[in-house]
Design a protein around this motif. Structure first.
Motif, short mmCIF file in Angstrom:
data_model
loop_
_atom_site.label_atom_id
_atom_site.label_comp_id
_atom_site.label_asym_id
_atom_site.label_seq_id
_atom_site.Cartn_x
_atom_site.Cartn_y
_atom_site.Cartn_z
N UNK A 1 0.85 -1.20 0.00
CA UNK A 1 0.00 0.00 0.00
C UNK A 1 0.88 1.25 0.00
N UNK A 2 0.44 2.26 -0.71
CA UNK A 2 1.17 3.53 -0.75
C UNK A 2 0.17 4.67 -0.57
N UNK A 3 -0.56 4.59 0.52
CA UNK A 3 -1.66 5.52 0.75
C UNK A 3 -1.18 6.96 0.89
N UNK A 4 0.05 7.14 1.40
CA UNK A 4 0.54 8.50 1.62
C UNK A 4 0.87 9.21 0.32
N UNK A 5 0.91 8.47 -0.81
CA UNK A 5 1.16 9.09 -2.11
C UNK A 5 -0.13 9.69 -2.67
N UNK A 6 -1.21 9.63 -1.90
CA UNK A 6 -2.52 10.11 -2.36
C UNK A 6 -2.46 11.49 -3.01
N UNK A 7 -1.72 12.48 -2.48
CA UNK A 7 -1.74 13.80 -3.13
C UNK A 7 -1.18 13.79 -4.55
N UNK A 8 -0.37 12.77 -4.88
CA UNK A 8 0.14 12.61 -6.24
C UNK A 8 -0.80 11.76 -7.07
N UNK A 9 -1.19 10.63 -6.52
CA UNK A 9 -2.11 9.70 -7.17
C UNK A 9 -2.79 8.85 -6.09
N UNK A 10 -4.12 8.79 -6.13
CA UNK A 10 -5.02 9.27 -7.17
C UNK A 10 -5.44 10.74 -7.04
N UNK A 11 -4.88 11.46 -6.08
CA UNK A 11 -5.17 12.88 -5.99
C UNK A 11 -4.41 13.68 -7.04
N UNK A 12 -4.57 15.00 -6.99
CA UNK A 12 -4.01 15.88 -8.02
C UNK A 12 -3.27 17.07 -7.42
N UNK A 13 -3.11 17.07 -6.11
CA UNK A 13 -2.51 18.24 -5.47
C UNK A 13 -1.05 18.41 -5.85
N UNK B 1 -1.64 -2.68 -10.69
CA UNK B 1 -2.38 -1.67 -11.45
C UNK B 1 -2.23 -0.30 -10.81
N UNK B 2 -2.29 -0.27 -9.48
CA UNK B 2 -2.12 0.99 -8.76
C UNK B 2 -0.73 1.57 -9.00
N UNK B 3 0.30 0.71 -8.93
CA UNK B 3 1.66 1.16 -9.17
C UNK B 3 1.81 1.72 -10.58
N UNK B 4 1.15 1.10 -11.55
CA UNK B 4 1.21 1.62 -12.92
C UNK B 4 0.64 3.03 -12.97
N UNK B 5 -0.45 3.26 -12.23
CA UNK B 5 -1.03 4.60 -12.18
C UNK B 5 -0.09 5.61 -11.53
N UNK B 6 0.59 5.20 -10.46
CA UNK B 6 1.55 6.09 -9.80
C UNK B 6 2.69 6.45 -10.75
N UNK B 7 3.27 5.44 -11.42
CA UNK B 7 4.37 5.72 -12.33
C UNK B 7 3.91 6.59 -13.50
N UNK B 8 2.66 6.43 -13.92
CA UNK B 8 2.15 7.32 -14.97
C UNK B 8 2.15 8.76 -14.49
N UNK B 9 1.74 9.00 -13.24
CA UNK B 9 1.75 10.36 -12.70
C UNK B 9 3.18 10.88 -12.54
N UNK B 10 4.12 9.97 -12.29
CA UNK B 10 5.53 10.38 -12.18
C UNK B 10 6.17 10.58 -13.55
N UNK B 11 5.43 10.28 -14.62
CA UNK B 11 5.95 10.46 -15.96
C UNK B 11 6.88 9.36 -16.42
N UNK B 12 6.85 8.23 -15.75
CA UNK B 12 7.74 7.12 -16.07
C UNK B 12 6.94 6.01 -16.76
#
Length: 804
Positions: free
Chosen positions: A587-599, A633-644
């Motif tokens: 779980x990477x709940x603390x990354x919420x402001x990056x993904x799935x959030x937008x802050x 799938x969640x990690x793929x979304x995080x890396x997409x937000x990181x531009x990787x």
């Protein structure tokens, strides 16, 4: 504009299908998990595809059993004691404090289980050894075809679940030859297993009809189904629960289900309804396709897979994935499949897609098949609005609106607060907190996370009525909870406690370190509260409503503590000195402001963006053994937000080698113990990773936030050329893009619902951007950016020449 009207408006610009959206399998199913799914959003069918004796498992979204609900005890009177334990650092005692009080009060309840419905059996007389077998799903139509050749005759069974007619439709045809012998039966799914779990059942047959009903011992009402069998050119007979036909030119089957009433009178009503339906299979199919195709083709992608691989059976593509890189055809297929599964298990007027969508063959499904609100149901719907399928999201809002009274009761009973407190998971009959595990009891961020989806609907559609009637009331309920629940510390900043960061455990010097769920100031709690209050203030400014309350909400925003960065440079998961980061968790709940959030974005908060990137990298210390299907799938979304994009693609490739079945259903974990993913006693089918896969691909191709659109923000190097069509952006912009990075060019079309100026990130730095229908200006953000002014209702076309 309501939800349905929005979909119709968007469907006017549908693109014609440029490629096939079907897939084939080379073998029949042995288990229900391997069957091919069809659905209309309410009913589901799982087709095994056997030749001589075939099985179709019939599901209905409203079939649940076994739930028991009590009013929760008043724990709020003990909140000061709980907080005193936390203040004193007695975390072990605090972790069990509320759960023990609930046990002492006799609060033992059960969540309803999503149950199977019926089995329809088809027995055909075989004459010779079959050849040329295939089992095919056409996602563009929802039709499943089982075909084979026997003694030189091509034979087929075709099945779909009709959207307009609310029934399962099947056809049996032998090309140029009669069907010698056929028998049909309908009964409750796995009768012996059903009886073990408290179900009584009956089944019968009469010429032209098969009937079945079931009832759980704890239910007030039963449920039933009726199948009408029409044999062209032959008479029908019935014996011993079977409907039989001999020498028919074609056989058509129509099946209807009543989920709330299993009485004989209800069965008679279903028979009358079936008698009134025109039974020509092709007529019914075309009527269904007209509705199904419209929604499925409302958006799409094409990554340039070759035609031969697009025609390759699933089993072959998966074998290729096991030996190397995932075939591009499989990536395209998985994108389509996620769209298909969502629209087939979620439609207006019904329930949202649960952990299994609308397909199930177990009476004890993992986690009850319920609606989990700490990741899973959110992941189910991440693709919906961006994928131009807004109507599929309507059940999400209806369901959680229906739980508001229970969520208010949770807030009052647990913390003496106004507003709403979401359970970690729910079933249709109850939104009360039921489970006694500490991470379930102490989690408070659920309603705020759900609120993001409410606000997103407004951002994507611009539906001001929805904003006023649905979004603002939900946000205000969330804000009222935070106002009562949060405590002001000595520094004037809020403290969220008891707190929990799903589903991780902090480390530190306290007893129980690395094992306890309760905590103080989980970063996710603060991020979600900040998002709720920010969106609430923006919504009030947009509508002019609740102006007198705005100063208070803005002041509350100012009390939320700033995010913290640890000594490794990573975003901290807990903003309290006793709680140190535990990297050994999926779980990477603390990354919420990056993904799935937008802050947090690279443009708005570069330092925090880098801290999120480091936090993600630190999580890799666990390797793959703690991952699951949904977490990849969640990690793929995080890396997409990181531009990787390459890392995002790698996550999906690993998922394809670990948690993907032959029919492309995703599993919670790898059932083969290949060293990838969390080990469990079983590996349950779970649809969230299927739907999250599609969402991740959309994130890789297109990002949007208020005032910002990014084209190909995370394009993997392998995706040299391709196109996507009709994806939607926050701000009400529809975008299509074709790119060819070998030729260093791309063409984008954007149609905005209203006149606006947005910051546009290009796929790569550009030497020139020629615009038709829009005004393009330089951006201070750099050579990859432009300021783009769009005129409402007018399509803009950008011809982009790239430097790299």
């Amino acid at each position: 504009m309501n939800l349905q009207q929005h979909v119709v408006t968007q469907s006017e610009s549908l693109f014609s299908s440029a490629r096939s959206h079907r897939f084939a399998m080379a073998k029949p199913a042995v288990r229900w998990q391997d069957a091919l799914p069809s659905g209309n959003g309410t009913m589901g069918a799982l087709v095994y595809g056997n030749i001589e004796e075939d099985t179709i498992v019939i599901n209905h979204e409203a079939l649940w059993y076994g739930g028991s609900t009590k009013q929760p005890p008043d724990l709020s009177v003990h909140l000061p004691e709980l907080r005193a334990l936390l203040d004193a650092g007695q975390y072990e005692e605090a972790n069990r404090f509320f759960p023990d009080l609930m046990r002492a009060a006799g609060y033992q309840t059960h969540t309803s289980r999503f149950q199977p419905g019926f089995e329809f059996k088809v027995t055909l007389e075989t004459e010779g050894a079959f050849r040329d077998y295939s089992r095919t799903l056409d996602m563009e139509t929802g039709e499943i075809t089982v075909a084979w050749t026997d003694n030189g005759v091509r034979k087929s069974k075709r099945t779909f679940v009709s959207r307009p007619d609310q029934m399962i439709v099947m056809s049996v045809r032998y090309d140029g030859a009669p069907i010698p012998q056929a028998a049909f039966a309908l009964h409750i799914h796995q009768p012996a297993e059903a009886e073990k779990h408290g179900f009584a059942h009956e089944s019968s047959a009469e010429p032209g009809y098969a009937l079945a009903s079931g009832k759980h011992a704890g239910a007030d009402n039963g449920y039933c189904a009726v199948a009408r069998i029409i044999a062209r050119g032959a008479a029908l007979s019935a014996d011993n629960g079977l409907v039989m036909a001999s020498g028919a030119d074609e056989i058509t089957v129509l099946v209807k289900v009543a989920a709330k009433d299993g009485s004989p009178a209800q069965q008679e009503r279903l028979k009358r309804e079936l008698d009134a339906v025109p039974y020509d299979y092709d007529t019914l199919l075309q009527r269904h396709i007209a509705e199904h195709r419209l929604l499925f083709l409302s958006a799409g992608i094409d990554l340039g897979a070759d035609g031969e691989s697009r025609d390759t059976a699933n089993e072959r593509l998966l074998l290729d994935a096991y030996t190397g890189s995932v075939p591009t055809a499989l990536m395209e297929r998985m994108y389509d499949y996620g769209r298909y599964l969502l629209m087939s298990s979620s439609r207006p007027g019904g329930l949202p897609a649960n952990l299994q969508g609308v397909w199930n063959g177990d009476y004890l499904p993992a986690w009850s098949g319920a609606f989990f609100n700490n990741e899973n149901i959110q992941m189910n719907y991440w693709q919906a609005l961006a994928g131009n399928m807004a109507e599929t999201a309507e059940p999400f809002y209806d369901f959680f609106d229906s739980l508001l009274p229970d969520m208010r009761r949770n807030a009052q009973s647990f913390y003496g607060s106004r507003g709403i407190l979401s359970p970690l998971f729910a079933s249709p009959e109850s939104g009360l907190k039921k489970n006694l595990q500490p991470h379930v009891v102490y989690w408070t961020a659920g309603a705020g996370w759900l609120a993001q989806h409410y606000y997103d609907y407004w951002l994507f559609t611009g539906d001001i009525d929805f904003l006023k009637r649905r979004v603002l009331p939900f946000l205000r309920e969330c804000a009222a909870f935070y106002e009562d629940f949060m405590v002001e510390g000595a520094d004037g900043k809020w403290i969220s406690y008891p707190s929990n960061s799903p589903e991780n455990w902090a480390i530190g010097s306290f007893p129980g370190s690395g094992k306890l769920s309760v905590c103080i100031n989980a970063t996710m709690d603060c991020a979600v509260a900040k998002e709720v209050l920010t969106n609430l203030c923006e919504a009030c400014e947009e509508t002019g409503l609740y102006a007198e309350e705005l100063p208070r909400w803005r002041a509350m925003l100012g009390k939320i503590p700033a995010y913290q960065i640890n000594r490794d440079g990573a975003l901290r998961e807990w903003m309290h000195p006793d709680f140190e980061d535990n990297y050994h968790h999926r779980h990477q709940s603390h990354i919420y402001p990056l993904f799935p959030g937008f802050e947090i974005t690279e443009e708005t908060h570069p330092e925090l963006f880098e801290a999120c990137r480091i936090a993600v990298e630190k999580r890799l210390v666990i390797g793959l053994k703690q991952q699951t299907g949904w977490s990849l799938s969640h990690m793929a979304g995080i890396y997409a937000r990181l531009g990787d994009g390459d890392r995002a693609l790698e996550c999906l490739e690993i998922l394809s080698r670990s948690c993907l079945g032959d029919n492309l259903f995703t599993y919670h974990n790898d059932w083969r113990n290949q060293g990838i993913s969390l080990k469990m006693g079983r590996a349950p089918f779970q649809i969230d990773a299927n739907l999250g896969w599609t969402a991740a691909m959309q994130e890789m191709l297109l990002f949007s936030a208020r005032g910002m659109i990014k084209l190909l923000p995370a394009r993997p190097k392998r995706w040299v050329r391709g196109q996507f069509r009709q994806l939607r952006c926050r701000g009400g912009v529809t975008v299509s893009l074709e790119w060819d990075m070998e030729r260093r060019s791309s063409v984008a079309t954007l149609t905005s619902d209203r006149t606006q100026t947005v910051e546009l990130q290009l796929p790569a730095a550009a030497s020139s951007v020629a615009a038709e229908g829009a005004v393009v200006a330089p951006s201070a953000s750099g050579p990859k950016y432009r300021r783009l002014t769009l005129t409402g209702g007018q399509t803009a076309t950008l011809h982009i020449a790239h430097d790299e």
